[in-house]
Write an enzyme that holds these catalytic residues in place. Structure first.
Site, PDB file in Angstrom:
ATOM      1  N   ARG A  86       9.919   0.803   9.889  1.00  0.00           N
ATOM      2  CA  ARG A  86      10.062   0.479  11.195  1.00  0.00           C
ATOM      3  C   ARG A  86      11.741   0.326  11.181  1.00  0.00           C
ATOM      4  NH1 ARG A  86       5.596   1.315  12.082  1.00  0.00           N
ATOM      5  NH2 ARG A  86       4.190   0.226  13.395  1.00  0.00           N
ATOM      6  N   GLU A  92      12.863   2.359  19.800  1.00  0.00           N
ATOM      7  CA  GLU A  92      12.060   3.558  20.285  1.00  0.00           C
ATOM      8  C   GLU A  92      11.522   3.560  21.753  1.00  0.00           C
ATOM      9  OE1 GLU A  92       8.931   4.280  17.739  1.00  0.00           O
ATOM     10  OE2 GLU A  92      10.132   3.532  15.953  1.00  0.00           O
ATOM     11  N   ASP A 127      11.924   8.281  10.333  1.00  0.00           N
ATOM     12  CA  ASP A 127      10.776   8.731  11.184  1.00  0.00           C
ATOM     13  C   ASP A 127      10.833   7.362  12.270  1.00  0.00           C
ATOM     14  OD1 ASP A 127       8.427   9.858  11.817  1.00  0.00           O
ATOM     15  OD2 ASP A 127       7.290   8.355  11.370  1.00  0.00           O
ATOM     16  N   HIS A 141       8.357   9.114  14.917  1.00  0.00           N
ATOM     17  CA  HIS A 141       7.538   8.310  14.590  1.00  0.00           C
ATOM     18  C   HIS A 141       6.029   9.114  14.361  1.00  0.00           C
ATOM     19  CE1 HIS A 141       6.431   3.727  14.571  1.00  0.00           C
ATOM     20  NE2 HIS A 141       5.760   4.363  13.710  1.00  0.00           N
ATOM     21  N   ILE A 142       6.424  10.115  13.721  1.00  0.00           N
ATOM     22  CA  ILE A 142       4.973  10.809  13.430  1.00  0.00           C
ATOM     23  C   ILE A 142       4.629  10.729  12.028  1.00  0.00           C
ATOM     24  CG2 ILE A 142       5.888  12.605  15.243  1.00  0.00           C
ATOM     25  CD1 ILE A 142       6.822  14.447  12.785  1.00  0.00           C
ATOM     26  N   GLY A 143       4.794   9.905  11.307  1.00  0.00           N
ATOM     27  CA  GLY A 143       4.603   9.657   9.812  1.00  0.00           C
ATOM     28  C   GLY A 143       2.631   9.621   9.930  1.00  0.00           C
ATOM     29  N   ARG A 194       0.971  -1.045   0.044  1.00  0.00           N
ATOM     30  CA  ARG A 194      -0.015   0.043  -0.077  1.00  0.00           C
ATOM     31  C   ARG A 194       0.835   1.172   0.026  1.00  0.00           C
ATOM     32  NH1 ARG A 194      -1.473   3.557   4.312  1.00  0.00           N
ATOM     33  NH2 ARG A 194      -0.392   2.505   5.432  1.00  0.00           N
TER      34      ARG A 194
END
Length: 313
Positions: free
Chosen positions: A234, A263, A258, A288-290, A155
């Site tokens: 990831r 984390e 990202d 990690h704000i995607g 996707r």
């Protein structure tokens, strides 16, 4: 049933009202030291990416939690094997392909990171904020007519390739399991060829055990020294030490991430260590704000709420 929303900031008001009509709802900005208590006193635990749900926590819960609700696609923050053993149902966005076609925030962020790195955006903004005005220090590069390698054509890979193509890039695709339509495409290439030919490499494979450290030292060693590497998938999919060495040794010219390899333990992060080094202008890292947009939160929380209700009923 008792439900706790453990990360309520910017949570959909509509979904919150709906939850209150069906469940005994608690909304609390949960702290790490309260996680064990929550797992022992609630039937449904709803959160995003702020906690790591491991086997020890699941075993402590004494089987109280029946559902873990997390409106994200990747589940590397949850011990899925332990959940299966203890009969805990995970309700997520994983595999919801049709719905996710309308959730494009991470794809947009991928393009943002690419442009920010190519155009030296971060150091340029920093320079102006410090009182300087020197355009010659920040000569950048364009996406137009560059070779962009898309690793993983699911996707997000498909959406991201459309974005790059719209800016005039030539797209090269590596997909381990190509469908019939993709197999006929002249853009489909072997991974090593993609890495050798690409000016921009963007990673979009799934987080699976066999994909951990999918990108290794070998892969960085065959990339162009002028290439940049983008990862909004990831962190565990990339050998972080290999990435650190590739940047330090000039095997690639830059990276924009990202995600990082761990984390939940920032003090032991090879990626963040790079930010303290002299060549930090080669690296951009966002937390990690995607998928962290108002629109995506609203869509996903409504979708995941309906999925929860169907599962319970």
């Amino acid at each position: 049933m008792k439900v706790i929303i453990a990360e309520p900031k910017n949570f959909s008001k509509e979904v919150k009202v709906s939850l209150e009509s069906f469940f005994d709802l608690t909304v609390k900005n949960l702290k790490l030291n309260e996680l064990e208590h929550a797992f022992c006193h609630f039937d449904i635990f709803w959160f995003r990416l702020g906690f790591k749900i491991d086997r020890a926590l699941i075993e402590i819960s004494n089987r109280r939690v029946k559902y873990i609700v997390t409106p994200v696609t990747g589940l590397n923050h949850i011990d899925t094997i332990a959940c299966e053993e203890y009969g805990i149902k995970i309700i997520s966005l994983k595999g919801e392909f049709e719905f996710l076609k309308e959730v494009r925030a991470t794809a947009e962020h991928t393009l943002l990171l690419t442009l920010a790195l190519l155009r030296n955006l971060v150091p340029a903004v920093k320079s102006v904020s410090e009182g300087f005005w020197d355009r010659e220090l920040f000569k950048g590069k364009e996406i137009y007519k560059k070779n962009v390698g898309i690793i993983g054509f699911g996707r997000l890979g498909k959406i991201v390739s459309d974005f790059y193509r719209a800016l005039g890039a030539k797209i090269l695709i590596y997909e381990k399991y190509p469908d019939e339509e993709l197999s006929k495409s002249s853009e489909l290439v072997e991974l090593d060829l993609l890495l050798r030919e690409s000016d921009i490499v963007s990673l979009h494979i799934n987080f699976l055990p066999e994909n951990i450290k999918f990108i290794s030292a070998h892969h960085f060693s065959i990339m162009k020294s002028t290439a940049i590497f983008i990862n909004t998938s990831r962190g565990q999919l990339v050998d972080a030490i290999a990435l650190k060495n590739a940047l330090n040794n000039g095997e690639i010219s830059g990276a924009a991430l990202d995600v990082i390899s761990d984390e939940f333990n920032l003090s032991n992060s090879p990626e963040l260590e790079l930010l303290n080094m002299k060549n930090q202008e080669k690296l951009i890292i966002t937390p990690h704000i995607g998928g962290n947009t108002w629109e995506s939160f609203d869509k996903t929380e409504k979708f995941i709420y309906n999925k929860l209700i169907k599962e319970i009923n």
